[in-house]
Motif scaffolding. Sequence first.
Motif, PDB file in Angstrom:
ATOM      1  N   LYS A  58       0.818  -1.219   0.000  1.00 41.69           N
ATOM      2  CA  LYS A  58       0.000   0.000   0.000  1.00 41.69           C
ATOM      3  C   LYS A  58       0.850   1.267   0.000  1.00 41.69           C
ATOM      4  O   LYS A  58       0.348   2.352  -0.335  1.00 41.69           O
ATOM      5  N   ASP A  59       2.112   1.184   0.359  1.00 40.86           N
ATOM      6  CA  ASP A  59       2.966   2.356   0.363  1.00 40.86           C
ATOM      7  C   ASP A  59       3.504   2.700  -1.020  1.00 40.86           C
ATOM      8  O   ASP A  59       4.126   3.753  -1.198  1.00 40.86           O
ATOM      9  N   ASN A  60       3.309   1.811  -2.008  1.00 33.88           N
ATOM     10  CA  ASN A  60       3.846   2.044  -3.345  1.00 33.88           C
ATOM     11  C   ASN A  60       2.816   2.585  -4.329  1.00 33.88           C
ATOM     12  O   ASN A  60       3.200   3.134  -5.365  1.00 33.88           O
ATOM     13  N   PHE A  61       1.555   2.420  -4.064  1.00 30.82           N
ATOM     14  CA  PHE A  61       0.535   2.763  -5.049  1.00 30.82           C
ATOM     15  C   PHE A  61       0.536   4.249  -5.401  1.00 30.82           C
ATOM     16  O   PHE A  61       0.345   4.629  -6.550  1.00 30.82           O
ATOM     17  N   HIS A  62       0.705   5.112  -4.412  1.00 28.12           N
ATOM     18  CA  HIS A  62       0.688   6.543  -4.691  1.00 28.12           C
ATOM     19  C   HIS A  62       1.854   6.934  -5.598  1.00 28.12           C
ATOM     20  O   HIS A  62       1.719   7.801  -6.469  1.00 28.12           O
ATOM     21  N   LEU A  63       3.006   6.281  -5.421  1.00 30.34           N
ATOM     22  CA  LEU A  63       4.162   6.592  -6.257  1.00 30.34           C
ATOM     23  C   LEU A  63       3.935   6.135  -7.685  1.00 30.34           C
ATOM     24  O   LEU A  63       4.311   6.838  -8.629  1.00 30.34           O
ATOM     25  N   TRP A  64       3.313   4.952  -7.862  1.00 31.48           N
ATOM     26  CA  TRP A  64       3.002   4.493  -9.220  1.00 31.48           C
ATOM     27  C   TRP A  64       2.062   5.480  -9.904  1.00 31.48           C
ATOM     28  O   TRP A  64       2.270   5.870 -11.055  1.00 31.48           O
ATOM     29  N   PHE A  65       1.030   5.906  -9.200  1.00 27.66           N
ATOM     30  CA  PHE A  65       0.048   6.820  -9.793  1.00 27.66           C
ATOM     31  C   PHE A  65       0.702   8.143 -10.178  1.00 27.66           C
ATOM     32  O   PHE A  65       0.473   8.674 -11.274  1.00 27.66           O
ATOM     33  N   PHE A  66       1.515   8.682  -9.283  1.00 27.41           N
ATOM     34  CA  PHE A  66       2.162   9.964  -9.545  1.00 27.41           C
ATOM     35  C   PHE A  66       3.112   9.859 -10.734  1.00 27.41           C
ATOM     36  O   PHE A  66       3.134  10.725 -11.627  1.00 27.41           O
ATOM     37  N   GLN A  67       3.894   8.807 -10.790  1.00 27.57           N
ATOM     38  CA  GLN A  67       4.851   8.642 -11.870  1.00 27.57           C
ATOM     39  C   GLN A  67       4.188   8.289 -13.196  1.00 27.57           C
ATOM     40  O   GLN A  67       4.706   8.627 -14.263  1.00 27.57           O
ATOM     41  N   TRP A  68       3.037   7.627 -13.140  1.00 24.28           N
ATOM     42  CA  TRP A  68       2.299   7.366 -14.381  1.00 24.28           C
ATOM     43  C   TRP A  68       1.865   8.675 -15.026  1.00 24.28           C
ATOM     44  O   TRP A  68       1.892   8.819 -16.262  1.00 24.28           O
ATOM     45  N   ALA A  69       1.476   9.657 -14.228  1.00 23.94           N
ATOM     46  CA  ALA A  69       1.095  10.961 -14.779  1.00 23.94           C
ATOM     47  C   ALA A  69       2.279  11.608 -15.493  1.00 23.94           C
ATOM     48  O   ALA A  69       2.124  12.187 -16.581  1.00 23.94           O
ATOM     49  N   PHE A  70       3.466  11.529 -14.915  1.00 25.43           N
ATOM     50  CA  PHE A  70       4.654  12.053 -15.575  1.00 25.43           C
ATOM     51  C   PHE A  70       4.944  11.299 -16.873  1.00 25.43           C
ATOM     52  O   PHE A  70       5.307  11.895 -17.889  1.00 25.43           O
ATOM     53  N   SER A  71       4.809   9.987 -16.825  1.00 23.72           N
ATOM     54  CA  SER A  71       5.083   9.173 -18.006  1.00 23.72           C
ATOM     55  C   SER A  71       4.137   9.522 -19.149  1.00 23.72           C
ATOM     56  O   SER A  71       4.559   9.641 -20.310  1.00 23.72           O
TER      57      SER A  71
END
Length: 549
Positions: free
Chosen positions: A57-70
């Motif tokens: 659960k600590d990784n999901f926010h980072l995936w979402f944020f980085q997907w926006a950059f990608s």
Amino acid sequence: MQAGFAMLEVGMVRIKNTNSILFKNMMDTCVGAIGFYFMGYAIAFGNGEWALVGFNKDNFHLWFFQWAFSSTAATIVSGPIAERCTLEAHLVYSLFSSTLIYPPIVWIFWSEHGFLSPYRVNGNGELSPHLTTGVIDFAGSGVVHLLGGIGGLVGSIIIGPRFGWLANGKKFTTSSNNDLLSSLGTLILWMGWYGFNCGSTLSASGSMGDSMDIASKVAVTSTLSAAMAGIVVAVYCRIFRRSYILSELLNGVLSGLVAITSGCAVVRVWSSLLIGGLSGMIFIGTSILLKKQSIDDPLDAFAVHGACGMWGLLSVGIFATRENIKRVYGIDSDSMETGAQFANQLVGAVFITVWTTICSVVVFSSLSLCNCLRVSFNQEIVGLDITKHGKMHQRSVAKVGSNKPSFDSGNLSDAKVQRPQAKSLSPKKRIGSAIRLTKTRMLGTYSNKTSKDLLKAPGVLRTSASPTRLLRAKSMPSADGQNTSTRVKDCPMSSEESIRKNCQDYDNMLANASAAQLGTTATGTTIATRTSARMMTPFHLYKFPLDLP
């Protein structure tokens, strides 16, 4: 951000490609999400795990944020290749961008293991970046915008300019479609930038001091840089181009936002004014240079994202302060005093440029060799909305106070001659009709009789010759029963070269004429176009230049 990019791009391109641009932007988001899920994130931040293996659960926010950059990095590329790249080729590049081009750069610059990352930690979990402080790119001037701008530039060079595009450094034949959409898109992007820049503070809150104070400062520096860049571009347009040009102002504001993205947290507030002002000048100079080199970038995406992204990355080495770097990254170093930080930033800019150039050349060249990079000549001239999406646009051609007929409601409401009801056409016939129209050479003024009546009139030659050849009516009765003599003007099929030189006229013609409508025009020379025996579609002919193919 995706909504802003979509509106900006739709407003900048021609109306005949509106549907295509919106479709590509939506698919960028979809393809980017799947690619970043299955492979991109594992390369950027993983330790060998595939997809989301080992996620918690600590990784999901980072995936979402980085997907926006990608997604943003991939969407930037759509601007320079707009209006002539196939949908399939663009989606292939978007997939490669989200899986193999963008993620390695993120790993190098932003992960805890990247050799140029200021967040790099040693075996004891302590900060230990290479090159003293690593490369500081707080929210992505280099990682996102320079990467996307270089990819777009490579794609634009390989795919070539749009047909009919003239580049002599001062003028070009294409113009924006909707200034309102472009302005709204830019304002949406401006607001979205606060999410990216200020949000980058929260994404690294573990290594920072007072995150909310830093985020507040980031918002201020971002605002001032964008505002100053916009003012500089507006003043330039007024002094050197003798008018206020909206599209230039919009791109100027975006260039200021791009440039401050790297150093928004580590520079002084007054420094953001200098960074923004210089970014406006860099945008103007790069845009002029590309046109002189005959590189067709419909949105000036490289000038905004590529050139200003590189400037933003380098500006950190000039305007950052030791105190701010320590506060934001927890690293106390004399790299600013010795000039080592500027050298680090230069290394980072060169690395991103080389990596992106190599990857983009491989992808775009492969697509070009497979003959699936660029749409056909007819598809580009008629528009991707018609040929690829089955969408026909209609736009009013009547001017204020004009007696010319209008297409607003599908009827020529102010025409003097009763016009027959037009039949609806299948997409295939509609596309064929539009292609025939764009290849027809029209001269002089035209009769007030409809095309259908003209083809029935005595003296009209019916032949099996090319369907885009103009036919002559020797005489025909006018509305009051009098015979009207006409001049003999036979116009051969136009060459591809002449079509290229009149691309803007095609846009006006396609915007003013619908293949599903019958034409009624002003009194004068009578002409007609012959279609195949299977289908004969009349067109509205409206005051075109004499040299229009």
